[in-house]
Design a protein around this motif. Sequence first.
Motif, PDB file in Angstrom:
ATOM      1  N   TYR B  33     -10.195 -26.655  92.816  1.00 24.46           N
ATOM      2  CA  TYR B  33      -9.745 -26.600  94.203  1.00 24.46           C
ATOM      3  C   TYR B  33     -10.800 -27.180  95.123  1.00 24.46           C
ATOM      4  CZ  TYR B  33      -7.099 -22.635  92.135  1.00 24.46           C
ATOM      5  OH  TYR B  33      -6.326 -21.818  91.343  1.00 24.46           O
ATOM      6  N   TYR B  35     -11.733 -26.636  99.239  1.00 25.60           N
ATOM      7  CA  TYR B  35     -11.483 -25.921 100.479  1.00 25.60           C
ATOM      8  C   TYR B  35     -12.380 -26.488 101.579  1.00 25.60           C
ATOM      9  CZ  TYR B  35      -9.256 -22.047  97.862  1.00 25.60           C
ATOM     10  OH  TYR B  35      -8.444 -21.271  97.080  1.00 25.60           O
ATOM     11  N   GLN B  37     -14.157 -25.067 105.061  1.00 22.70           N
ATOM     12  CA  GLN B  37     -14.449 -23.828 105.778  1.00 22.70           C
ATOM     13  C   GLN B  37     -15.285 -24.143 107.006  1.00 22.70           C
ATOM     14  OE1 GLN B  37     -16.829 -20.757 103.825  1.00 22.70           O
ATOM     15  NE2 GLN B  37     -15.704 -19.161 104.915  1.00 22.70           N
ATOM     16  N   ALA B  42     -11.939 -18.533 107.651  1.00 26.05           N
ATOM     17  CA  ALA B  42     -11.631 -18.414 106.234  1.00 26.05           C
ATOM     18  C   ALA B  42     -11.569 -19.800 105.601  1.00 26.05           C
ATOM     19  CB  ALA B  42     -10.297 -17.700 106.053  1.00 26.05           C
ATOM     20  N   PRO B  43     -11.841 -19.883 104.318  1.00 25.26           N
ATOM     21  CA  PRO B  43     -11.651 -21.159 103.618  1.00 25.26           C
ATOM     22  C   PRO B  43     -10.198 -21.603 103.705  1.00 25.26           C
ATOM     23  CG  PRO B  43     -12.909 -19.630 102.265  1.00 25.26           C
ATOM     24  CD  PRO B  43     -12.375 -18.846 103.425  1.00 25.26           C
ATOM     25  N   LEU B  45      -7.463 -24.202 102.086  1.00 22.17           N
ATOM     26  CA  LEU B  45      -7.210 -25.039 100.922  1.00 22.17           C
ATOM     27  C   LEU B  45      -6.761 -26.433 101.354  1.00 22.17           C
ATOM     28  CD1 LEU B  45      -7.012 -25.180  97.797  1.00 22.17           C
ATOM     29  CD2 LEU B  45      -4.620 -24.479  98.049  1.00 22.17           C
ATOM     30  N   HIS B  48      -5.508 -29.027  95.249  1.00 21.43           N
ATOM     31  CA  HIS B  48      -6.028 -28.558  93.976  1.00 21.43           C
ATOM     32  C   HIS B  48      -5.435 -29.378  92.845  1.00 21.43           C
ATOM     33  CE1 HIS B  48      -2.253 -26.240  94.073  1.00 21.43           C
ATOM     34  NE2 HIS B  48      -2.364 -26.150  92.756  1.00 21.43           N
ATOM     35  N   GLU B  57      -1.962 -29.963  99.918  1.00 21.21           N
ATOM     36  CA  GLU B  57      -1.382 -29.059 100.908  1.00 21.21           C
ATOM     37  C   GLU B  57      -0.699 -29.898 101.988  1.00 21.21           C
ATOM     38  OE1 GLU B  57      -1.395 -25.469 100.727  1.00 21.21           O
ATOM     39  OE2 GLU B  57      -1.781 -26.317  98.747  1.00 21.21           O
ATOM     40  N   MET B  88     -18.180 -26.751 106.061  1.00 18.58           N
ATOM     41  CA  MET B  88     -18.615 -26.474 104.693  1.00 18.58           C
ATOM     42  C   MET B  88     -17.439 -26.806 103.791  1.00 18.58           C
ATOM     43  SD  MET B  88     -20.994 -25.161 102.659  1.00 18.58           S
ATOM     44  CE  MET B  88     -21.983 -23.828 103.375  1.00 18.58           C
ATOM     45  N   LEU B  90     -15.998 -26.354 100.069  1.00 20.10           N
ATOM     46  CA  LEU B  90     -16.159 -25.493  98.900  1.00 20.10           C
ATOM     47  C   LEU B  90     -15.282 -25.979  97.757  1.00 20.10           C
ATOM     48  CD1 LEU B  90     -15.909 -22.120 100.828  1.00 20.10           C
ATOM     49  CD2 LEU B  90     -17.964 -22.938  99.686  1.00 20.10           C
ATOM     50  N   PHE B 102     -16.297 -19.921  92.878  1.00 27.11           N
ATOM     51  CA  PHE B 102     -16.682 -20.892  93.894  1.00 27.11           C
ATOM     52  C   PHE B 102     -18.078 -21.443  93.651  1.00 27.11           C
ATOM     53  CE2 PHE B 102     -13.486 -20.848  97.248  1.00 27.11           C
ATOM     54  CZ  PHE B 102     -12.715 -19.767  96.860  1.00 27.11           C
ATOM     55  N   GLY B 103     -18.247 -22.703  94.046  1.00 20.37           N
ATOM     56  CA  GLY B 103     -19.567 -23.287  94.093  1.00 20.37           C
ATOM     57  C   GLY B 103     -20.256 -22.895  95.389  1.00 20.37           C
TER      58      GLY B 103
END
Lengths: 113, 111
Positions: B33, B35, B37, B42-43, B45, B48, B57, B88, B90, B102-103
């Motif tokens: 995935y 994301y 942020q 919130a992250p 999406l 994916h 999405e 950011m 993710l 998550f990374g």
Amino acid sequence: GESVGLHLPTLSVQEGDNSIINCAYSNSASDYFIWYKQESGKGPQFIIDIRSNMDKRQGQRVTVLLNKTVKHLSLQIAATQPGDSAVYFCAESSSGGYQKVTFGTGTKLQVIP
Amino acid sequence: DAMVIQNPRYQVTQFGKPVTLSCSQTLNHNVMYWYQQKSSQAPKLLFHYYDKDFNNEADTPDNFQSRRPNTSFCFLDIRSPGLGDAAMYLCATSRAGREQYFGPGTRLTVT
């Protein structure tokens, strides 16, 4: 669209007390719920999950409660420690076959020493 | 240790200059995935991959693209970064039907 949201943006708790973080969701088809902890500058970290066929699940110092009737989820942290300070996200999924999750808005937990 | 690795951790790019963020995993998970942020949010999406199948999405801008050349690697390409793309980013992985890992994220700055 469907959403997941939290009631309180910031929660301050005295070290050693128990913390309760709440979450409301709106998708009645949600069948899997997860709590993530995100510390500053890091990616979210899995804490605990619960499936819709359960109403309670316990981990190490954490408990998740699920009330499907009112579409409410909570995370309880026992004996809160300074290391618990972070932003906590609830997330939900209704994907069935694989987990595509929707994150709630997050609650910042501040632990007061 | 099995993990999700993101490079670079910090990326600065100029307005309109294409940039690529990378993610690799040693977990052998079949789902990856991306994301976005933004601060205090919130992250969100973006898209994916389920194995090689790409799932975008509906509200992800066309400016964002992704590639997954093999199981271990996934890339996020931003074709023409705007100031609003500073965030950011993710990367996460999961084995289908299980929780996501998550990374550490890549912080993108657009100047």
